[in-house]
Design an enzyme around this catalytic site. Sequence first.
Site, PDB file in Angstrom:
ATOM      1  N   LYS A  11     -12.732 -21.039 -57.784  1.00  0.00           N
ATOM      2  CA  LYS A  11     -12.240 -22.344 -58.231  1.00  0.00           C
ATOM      3  C   LYS A  11     -13.216 -23.472 -57.844  1.00  0.00           C
ATOM      4  O   LYS A  11     -14.146 -23.258 -57.064  1.00  0.00           O
ATOM      5  CB  LYS A  11     -10.841 -22.559 -57.644  1.00  0.00           C
ATOM      6  CG  LYS A  11      -9.801 -21.538 -58.157  1.00  0.00           C
ATOM      7  CD  LYS A  11      -8.417 -21.799 -57.552  1.00  0.00           C
ATOM      8  CE  LYS A  11      -7.362 -20.863 -58.132  1.00  0.00           C
ATOM      9  NZ  LYS A  11      -6.009 -21.190 -57.599  1.00  0.00           N
ATOM     10  N   TYR A  51      -2.439 -22.006 -67.078  1.00  0.00           N
ATOM     11  CA  TYR A  51      -1.343 -22.113 -66.105  1.00  0.00           C
ATOM     12  C   TYR A  51      -0.017 -22.507 -66.763  1.00  0.00           C
ATOM     13  O   TYR A  51       0.861 -23.067 -66.097  1.00  0.00           O
ATOM     14  CB  TYR A  51      -1.720 -23.111 -65.006  1.00  0.00           C
ATOM     15  CG  TYR A  51      -2.754 -22.561 -64.035  1.00  0.00           C
ATOM     16  CD1 TYR A  51      -2.423 -21.545 -63.138  1.00  0.00           C
ATOM     17  CD2 TYR A  51      -4.049 -23.047 -64.011  1.00  0.00           C
ATOM     18  CE1 TYR A  51      -3.353 -21.031 -62.246  1.00  0.00           C
ATOM     19  CE2 TYR A  51      -4.999 -22.536 -63.115  1.00  0.00           C
ATOM     20  CZ  TYR A  51      -4.634 -21.530 -62.241  1.00  0.00           C
ATOM     21  OH  TYR A  51      -5.560 -21.024 -61.353  1.00  0.00           O
ATOM     22  N   PHE A  59       3.742 -29.291 -59.012  1.00  0.00           N
ATOM     23  CA  PHE A  59       2.309 -29.362 -58.725  1.00  0.00           C
ATOM     24  C   PHE A  59       1.430 -29.197 -59.967  1.00  0.00           C
ATOM     25  O   PHE A  59       0.200 -29.210 -59.870  1.00  0.00           O
ATOM     26  CB  PHE A  59       1.916 -28.310 -57.678  1.00  0.00           C
ATOM     27  CG  PHE A  59       2.237 -26.876 -58.062  1.00  0.00           C
ATOM     28  CD1 PHE A  59       1.405 -26.151 -58.902  1.00  0.00           C
ATOM     29  CD2 PHE A  59       3.379 -26.255 -57.564  1.00  0.00           C
ATOM     30  CE1 PHE A  59       1.699 -24.842 -59.245  1.00  0.00           C
ATOM     31  CE2 PHE A  59       3.685 -24.938 -57.906  1.00  0.00           C
ATOM     32  CZ  PHE A  59       2.833 -24.233 -58.755  1.00  0.00           C
ATOM     33  N   ARG A  87      -5.596  -8.741 -55.249  1.00  0.00           N
ATOM     34  CA  ARG A  87      -4.610  -9.654 -54.645  1.00  0.00           C
ATOM     35  C   ARG A  87      -4.579  -9.467 -53.118  1.00  0.00           C
ATOM     36  O   ARG A  87      -4.437 -10.438 -52.367  1.00  0.00           O
ATOM     37  CB  ARG A  87      -3.207  -9.423 -55.233  1.00  0.00           C
ATOM     38  CG  ARG A  87      -3.053  -9.791 -56.710  1.00  0.00           C
ATOM     39  CD  ARG A  87      -3.108 -11.274 -57.001  1.00  0.00           C
ATOM     40  NE  ARG A  87      -2.136 -12.073 -56.304  1.00  0.00           N
ATOM     41  CZ  ARG A  87      -1.733 -13.287 -56.706  1.00  0.00           C
ATOM     42  NH1 ARG A  87      -2.211 -13.819 -57.837  1.00  0.00           N
ATOM     43  NH2 ARG A  87      -0.870 -13.974 -56.006  1.00  0.00           N
ATOM     44  N   THR A  93      -1.100 -17.019 -51.395  1.00  0.00           N
ATOM     45  CA  THR A  93      -1.406 -18.273 -52.092  1.00  0.00           C
ATOM     46  C   THR A  93      -1.705 -19.395 -51.100  1.00  0.00           C
ATOM     47  O   THR A  93      -2.636 -20.177 -51.292  1.00  0.00           O
ATOM     48  CB  THR A  93      -0.215 -18.672 -52.990  1.00  0.00           C
ATOM     49  OG1 THR A  93       0.085 -17.579 -53.862  1.00  0.00           O
ATOM     50  CG2 THR A  93      -0.522 -19.910 -53.812  1.00  0.00           C
ATOM     51  N   ARG A 104      -8.941 -16.101 -49.064  1.00  0.00           N
ATOM     52  CA  ARG A 104      -8.286 -17.404 -48.883  1.00  0.00           C
ATOM     53  C   ARG A 104      -8.224 -17.797 -47.415  1.00  0.00           C
ATOM     54  O   ARG A 104      -8.369 -18.979 -47.072  1.00  0.00           O
ATOM     55  CB  ARG A 104      -6.901 -17.393 -49.541  1.00  0.00           C
ATOM     56  CG  ARG A 104      -7.004 -17.525 -51.078  1.00  0.00           C
ATOM     57  CD  ARG A 104      -5.709 -17.232 -51.766  1.00  0.00           C
ATOM     58  NE  ARG A 104      -5.715 -17.679 -53.167  1.00  0.00           N
ATOM     59  CZ  ARG A 104      -4.796 -17.325 -54.060  1.00  0.00           C
ATOM     60  NH1 ARG A 104      -3.797 -16.534 -53.704  1.00  0.00           N
ATOM     61  NH2 ARG A 104      -4.870 -17.752 -55.301  1.00  0.00           N
ATOM     62  N   ASN A 114      -7.110 -23.383 -53.148  1.00  0.00           N
ATOM     63  CA  ASN A 114      -7.110 -22.098 -52.437  1.00  0.00           C
ATOM     64  C   ASN A 114      -8.205 -21.136 -52.885  1.00  0.00           C
ATOM     65  O   ASN A 114      -8.044 -19.926 -52.813  1.00  0.00           O
ATOM     66  CB  ASN A 114      -5.714 -21.465 -52.514  1.00  0.00           C
ATOM     67  CG  ASN A 114      -5.258 -21.236 -53.938  1.00  0.00           C
ATOM     68  OD1 ASN A 114      -6.007 -21.466 -54.870  1.00  0.00           O
ATOM     69  ND2 ASN A 114      -4.036 -20.755 -54.092  1.00  0.00           N
ATOM     70  N   HIS A 117      -8.762 -17.438 -57.838  1.00  0.00           N
ATOM     71  CA  HIS A 117      -7.649 -16.928 -58.641  1.00  0.00           C
ATOM     72  C   HIS A 117      -7.752 -15.416 -58.699  1.00  0.00           C
ATOM     73  O   HIS A 117      -8.846 -14.868 -58.737  1.00  0.00           O
ATOM     74  CB  HIS A 117      -7.724 -17.479 -60.071  1.00  0.00           C
ATOM     75  CG  HIS A 117      -6.780 -16.800 -61.024  1.00  0.00           C
ATOM     76  ND1 HIS A 117      -5.445 -17.116 -61.078  1.00  0.00           N
ATOM     77  CD2 HIS A 117      -6.978 -15.786 -61.919  1.00  0.00           C
ATOM     78  CE1 HIS A 117      -4.859 -16.340 -61.984  1.00  0.00           C
ATOM     79  NE2 HIS A 117      -5.760 -15.525 -62.510  1.00  0.00           N
ATOM     80  N   GLU A 128      -6.270 -12.920 -69.477  1.00  0.00           N
ATOM     81  CA  GLU A 128      -7.146 -13.902 -68.820  1.00  0.00           C
ATOM     82  C   GLU A 128      -8.617 -13.561 -69.021  1.00  0.00           C
ATOM     83  O   GLU A 128      -9.452 -14.453 -69.215  1.00  0.00           O
ATOM     84  CB  GLU A 128      -6.783 -13.985 -67.329  1.00  0.00           C
ATOM     85  CG  GLU A 128      -5.405 -14.582 -67.114  1.00  0.00           C
ATOM     86  CD  GLU A 128      -4.873 -14.424 -65.693  1.00  0.00           C
ATOM     87  OE1 GLU A 128      -3.725 -14.838 -65.452  1.00  0.00           O
ATOM     88  OE2 GLU A 128      -5.608 -13.885 -64.825  1.00  0.00           O
TER      89      GLU A 128
HETATM   90  N1  UDP Z   1      -0.265 -24.057 -56.334  1.00  0.00           N
HETATM   91  C1  UDP Z   1      -0.061 -25.310 -55.783  1.00  0.00           C
HETATM   92  N2  UDP Z   1       1.074 -25.513 -55.034  1.00  0.00           N
HETATM   93  C2  UDP Z   1       2.006 -24.551 -54.835  1.00  0.00           C
HETATM   94  C3  UDP Z   1       1.805 -23.290 -55.415  1.00  0.00           C
HETATM   95  C4  UDP Z   1       0.650 -23.067 -56.165  1.00  0.00           C
HETATM   96  O1  UDP Z   1      -0.885 -26.201 -55.942  1.00  0.00           O
HETATM   97  O2  UDP Z   1       3.014 -24.804 -54.157  1.00  0.00           O
HETATM   98  C5  UDP Z   1      -1.493 -23.810 -57.132  1.00  0.00           C
HETATM   99  C6  UDP Z   1      -2.517 -22.936 -56.400  1.00  0.00           C
HETATM  100  O3  UDP Z   1      -3.826 -23.372 -56.776  1.00  0.00           O
HETATM  101  C7  UDP Z   1      -2.189 -21.566 -56.945  1.00  0.00           C
HETATM  102  C8  UDP Z   1      -1.878 -21.890 -58.403  1.00  0.00           C
HETATM  103  O4  UDP Z   1      -1.142 -23.114 -58.326  1.00  0.00           O
HETATM  104  O5  UDP Z   1      -3.276 -20.666 -56.802  1.00  0.00           O
HETATM  105  C9  UDP Z   1      -1.050 -20.843 -59.124  1.00  0.00           C
HETATM  106  O6  UDP Z   1       0.121 -20.585 -58.363  1.00  0.00           O
HETATM  107  P1  UDP Z   1       0.647 -19.105 -58.156  1.00  0.00           P
HETATM  108  O7  UDP Z   1       2.009 -19.195 -57.569  1.00  0.00           O
HETATM  109  O8  UDP Z   1       0.467 -18.335 -59.429  1.00  0.00           O
HETATM  110  O9  UDP Z   1      -0.334 -18.545 -57.021  1.00  0.00           O
HETATM  111  P2  UDP Z   1      -1.491 -17.436 -57.061  1.00  0.00           P
HETATM  112  O10 UDP Z   1      -1.087 -16.403 -58.082  1.00  0.00           O
HETATM  113  O11 UDP Z   1      -2.768 -18.166 -57.412  1.00  0.00           O
HETATM  114  O12 UDP Z   1      -1.530 -16.881 -55.659  1.00  0.00           O
HETATM  115 MG    MG Z   2      -0.426 -16.578 -59.998  1.00  0.00          MG
END
Ligand code: UDP
Ligand code: MG
Length: 139
Positions: A11, A51, A59, A87, A93, A104, A114, A117, A128
Amino acid sequence: MANNRTFTMLKPDSVEKGNIGPILEKITSSGFRIVAMKLTQLTTADAEAFYDIHKERPFFGDLVTYMTRGPIVAAILEKDNAVEDFRALIGATNPAEAADGTIRNMFADSISENAVHGSDSDENAAIEGAFHFSGREMF
Ligand code: UDP
Ligand code: MG
């Protein structure tokens, strides 16, 4: 894309901090082969589409601003059990909850910024990957 591939983005915060090299080193030394890769930048429309599942979340606006503010590295990665293993490699996250040694944990500043992705399913990995790469850009 079969179940041995996943999709990642390094990112904008990772690119800004000069962390492309260290993160790619973690990825390749963890057994992932790079199938496709490019430095690119998401438009607002790209980030909103990518997204879309989060469009009702509080957010969402900040997420789109963050993800479009500078270049990213997009890549398709190959490994047995790629989605689940990647993952695990990136961690939770929220970096405060990400296990020691995860990407992370090592490279992210906050739950919003974070670092990376990782696709959450084989189906989304295929969607994707195809969002960013044509067949002739995959090796
Ligand atoms: N995100 C955020 N606040 C939150 C949760 C997620 O800003 O409370 C952002 C963060 O950059 C995250 C992305 O939204 O990676 C997508 O969220 P997701 O729950 O899909 O998390 P990921 O799959 O990336 O772990
Ligand atoms: Mg996700």
